[in-house]
Write a protein that holds these residues in place. Structure first.
Motif, PDB file in Angstrom:
ATOM      1  N   GLN A  97       4.930   6.634  10.286  1.00 58.19           N
ATOM      2  CA  GLN A  97       4.316   7.150   9.065  1.00 58.19           C
ATOM      3  C   GLN A  97       2.927   6.577   8.804  1.00 58.19           C
ATOM      4  OE1 GLN A  97       8.247   6.585   6.544  1.00 58.19           O
ATOM      5  NE2 GLN A  97       6.820   7.862   5.404  1.00 58.19           N
ATOM      6  N   ILE A  98       2.595   5.452   9.426  1.00 59.68           N
ATOM      7  CA  ILE A  98       1.352   4.750   9.099  1.00 59.68           C
ATOM      8  C   ILE A  98       0.151   5.548   9.592  1.00 59.68           C
ATOM      9  CG2 ILE A  98       0.033   2.645   9.455  1.00 59.68           C
ATOM     10  CD1 ILE A  98       2.665   1.136   9.630  1.00 59.68           C
ATOM     11  N   ASP A  99      -0.822   5.717   8.698  1.00 59.39           N
ATOM     12  CA  ASP A  99      -1.999   6.534   8.990  1.00 59.39           C
ATOM     13  C   ASP A  99      -3.255   5.676   8.779  1.00 59.39           C
ATOM     14  OD1 ASP A  99      -3.436   8.743   9.715  1.00 59.39           O
ATOM     15  OD2 ASP A  99      -3.016   9.916   7.911  1.00 59.39           O
ATOM     16  N   THR A 100      -4.276   6.249   8.207  1.00 62.10           N
ATOM     17  CA  THR A 100      -5.567   5.579   8.029  1.00 62.10           C
ATOM     18  C   THR A 100      -5.448   4.351   7.137  1.00 62.10           C
ATOM     19  OG1 THR A 100      -6.534   7.791   8.156  1.00 62.10           O
ATOM     20  CG2 THR A 100      -7.976   6.012   7.479  1.00 62.10           C
ATOM     21  N   ALA A 101      -6.258   3.330   7.435  1.00 59.95           N
ATOM     22  CA  ALA A 101      -6.246   2.084   6.675  1.00 59.95           C
ATOM     23  C   ALA A 101      -7.493   1.972   5.796  1.00 59.95           C
ATOM     24  CB  ALA A 101      -6.167   0.893   7.622  1.00 59.95           C
ATOM     25  N   TYR A 102      -7.308   1.370   4.623  1.00 61.76           N
ATOM     26  CA  TYR A 102      -8.403   1.184   3.671  1.00 61.76           C
ATOM     27  C   TYR A 102      -8.345  -0.241   3.118  1.00 61.76           C
ATOM     28  CZ  TYR A 102      -7.954   6.301   3.618  1.00 61.76           C
ATOM     29  OH  TYR A 102      -7.848   7.620   3.979  1.00 61.76           O
ATOM     30  N   TYR A 103      -9.487  -0.714   2.647  1.00 61.94           N
ATOM     31  CA  TYR A 103      -9.551  -1.954   1.882  1.00 61.94           C
ATOM     32  C   TYR A 103      -9.736  -1.611   0.417  1.00 61.94           C
ATOM     33  CZ  TYR A 103     -10.195  -4.664   6.184  1.00 61.94           C
ATOM     34  OH  TYR A 103     -10.030  -5.247   7.400  1.00 61.94           O
ATOM     35  N   LEU A 104      -9.042  -2.348  -0.455  1.00 63.21           N
ATOM     36  CA  LEU A 104      -9.178  -2.169  -1.885  1.00 63.21           C
ATOM     37  C   LEU A 104      -9.930  -3.368  -2.453  1.00 63.21           C
ATOM     38  CD1 LEU A 104      -5.576  -0.919  -2.803  1.00 63.21           C
ATOM     39  CD2 LEU A 104      -7.576   0.410  -2.119  1.00 63.21           C
ATOM     40  N   PRO A 113       7.631  11.929   4.642  1.00 63.66           N
ATOM     41  CA  PRO A 113       8.748  11.962   5.609  1.00 63.66           C
ATOM     42  C   PRO A 113       8.909  13.306   6.307  1.00 63.66           C
ATOM     43  CG  PRO A 113       9.423  10.821   3.613  1.00 63.66           C
ATOM     44  CD  PRO A 113       8.059  11.374   3.333  1.00 63.66           C
ATOM     45  N   ASP A 114       8.634  14.425   5.611  1.00 61.68           N
ATOM     46  CA  ASP A 114       8.802  15.730   6.255  1.00 61.68           C
ATOM     47  C   ASP A 114       7.660  16.064   7.211  1.00 61.68           C
ATOM     48  OD1 ASP A 114       6.817  16.118   4.437  1.00 61.68           O
ATOM     49  OD2 ASP A 114       7.748  17.811   3.391  1.00 61.68           O
TER      50      ASP A 114
END
Length: 351
Positions: free
Chosen positions: A105-112, A167-168
């Protein structure tokens, strides 16, 4: 870094103003399309189908294509006016163990990043709470025209967010696994474990993109008018693995050699050959032949002894006539004496 989104993290009744930054960047080399005959650049121009005019970005909007082919215009204001709490908010809905998130499920990463001084304290509070709980936060947010799932976790002293697929959106792995039943022996598993232990761990920071470096070298050489680098020789053993045990054993030796533990033989894959049953059956034949040879030797010895005894008996038989004649004369004389003695009259004693 330039922020790509401004909003807030909703942590219960606590609101934390934040800025969103891309946490990753692509280092892949991009190419332009050219006309192969004259090297001219091939460009894409955005042209209106109705009037044929070329348009720039400020003149282009969004629309949804309906089933009948008609287009429904959608503006940024329309999207911003949607009655969604996640339109400008990262809404935390739960805290879960990190291993409960499927890596698929893990996609693009960001910093907050905390936006402004007042946001520093609630930002730090959420960061430390995540650290101490050893959990991750599951959140919902809207970005680039759609609502998405996110996972918040701590990286060093920063809260990072990974976009998650719904999930779908994860396909079931139907028809991917091998169709035929495969039996794995314990010996093969032991060798696989040994290979894993020998390879050990790796510092991911030490890994680099060999392909990109090779492409950069190719571009530099061609730009300087030099010949392209020679092709790398093909490595052996890239075909179908038939003898799995041999391949595993040689892989373990090669891995140990790479780590300086011991020398390794050149890895190669060999075909499994059928068992030689005839060879096994010939082994008793050798024993039978040995026994036959031994029996022949014993028979020869016995024959030799019999021949020796026969010769001795023949010698004795040659000397026996003289002995027999002497014995016969002696026996006749003795018999005559005994007969004469019996026939002689006994003398009576005188009165």
């Amino acid at each position: 870094m330039r922020s790509i989104w401004n909003g807030a993290i909703s942590f219960g009744l606590v609101s934390i103003p934040i800025k969103l930054f891309n946490a990753t960047e692509s280092h892949s080399i991009s190419f332009r399309q050219i006309h192969t005959e004259d090297g001219g650049r091939v460009r894409y121009r955005k042209v209106c189908e109705l009037d044929g005019e070329e348009l720039d970005a400020s003149e282009i909007g969004k629309a949804y294509e309906d089933a009948d082919g008609s287009l429904v215009p959608i503006t940024d204001d329309d999207l911003a006016a949607l009655p969604l709490p996640t339109a400008r908010t990262i809404e935390i809905v739960a805290f879960v163990p990190a291993d409960s998130i499927d890596p698929l499920q893990i996609d693009t990463a960001y910093y907050l990043s905390a936006s402004g001084v007042p946001a520093a304290k609630p930002y730090t509070l959420l960061r430390e709470a995540l650290k101490r709980s050893r959990k991750v936060a599951v959140a919902k947010f809207a970005l680039r025209g759609r609502e998405r799932l996110g996972m918040l976790r701590v990286v060093d002293d920063v809260i990072a967010m990974h976009g998650l697929l719904w999930p779908d959106e994860i396909r079931a792995p139907e028809g991917v696994a091998p169709d035929s039943a495969v039996k794995i022996r314990d010996a093969e598993l032991d060798l696989a474990d040994a290979l894993m232990d020998t390879l050990g761990e790796v510092d991911v920071d030490s890994l680099h993109d060999d392909y990109r470096e090779a492409v950069e070298s190719l571009i530099a050489s061609k730009a300087g008018g030099a010949l392209p680098p020679a092709e790398a020789p093909e490595t052996k053993g890239g075909g179908k693995v038939i003898d799995l045990m041999a391949a595993l054993e040689k892989s373990v030796r090669a891995a140990k050699e790479a780590r300086g533990e011991e020398a390794a033989e050149p890895a190669e894959v060999t075909e499994l050959k059928p068992r030689k049953t005839a060879a096994r059956k010939s082994a008793p034949a050798k024993k039978t032949a040995t026994k036959t040879t031994s029996a022949k030797s014993t028979s020869a010895k016995t024959a030799t002894k019999s021949t020796s005894k026969t010769a001795t008996a023949a010698k004795k038989s040659a000397a026996s006539p003289k002995a027999s004649a002497a014995g016969a004369k002696k026996s006749t004389a003795t018999t005559a004496k005994k007969t004469a003695k019996k026939a002689a009259p006994r003398k009576r004693a005188s009165a």
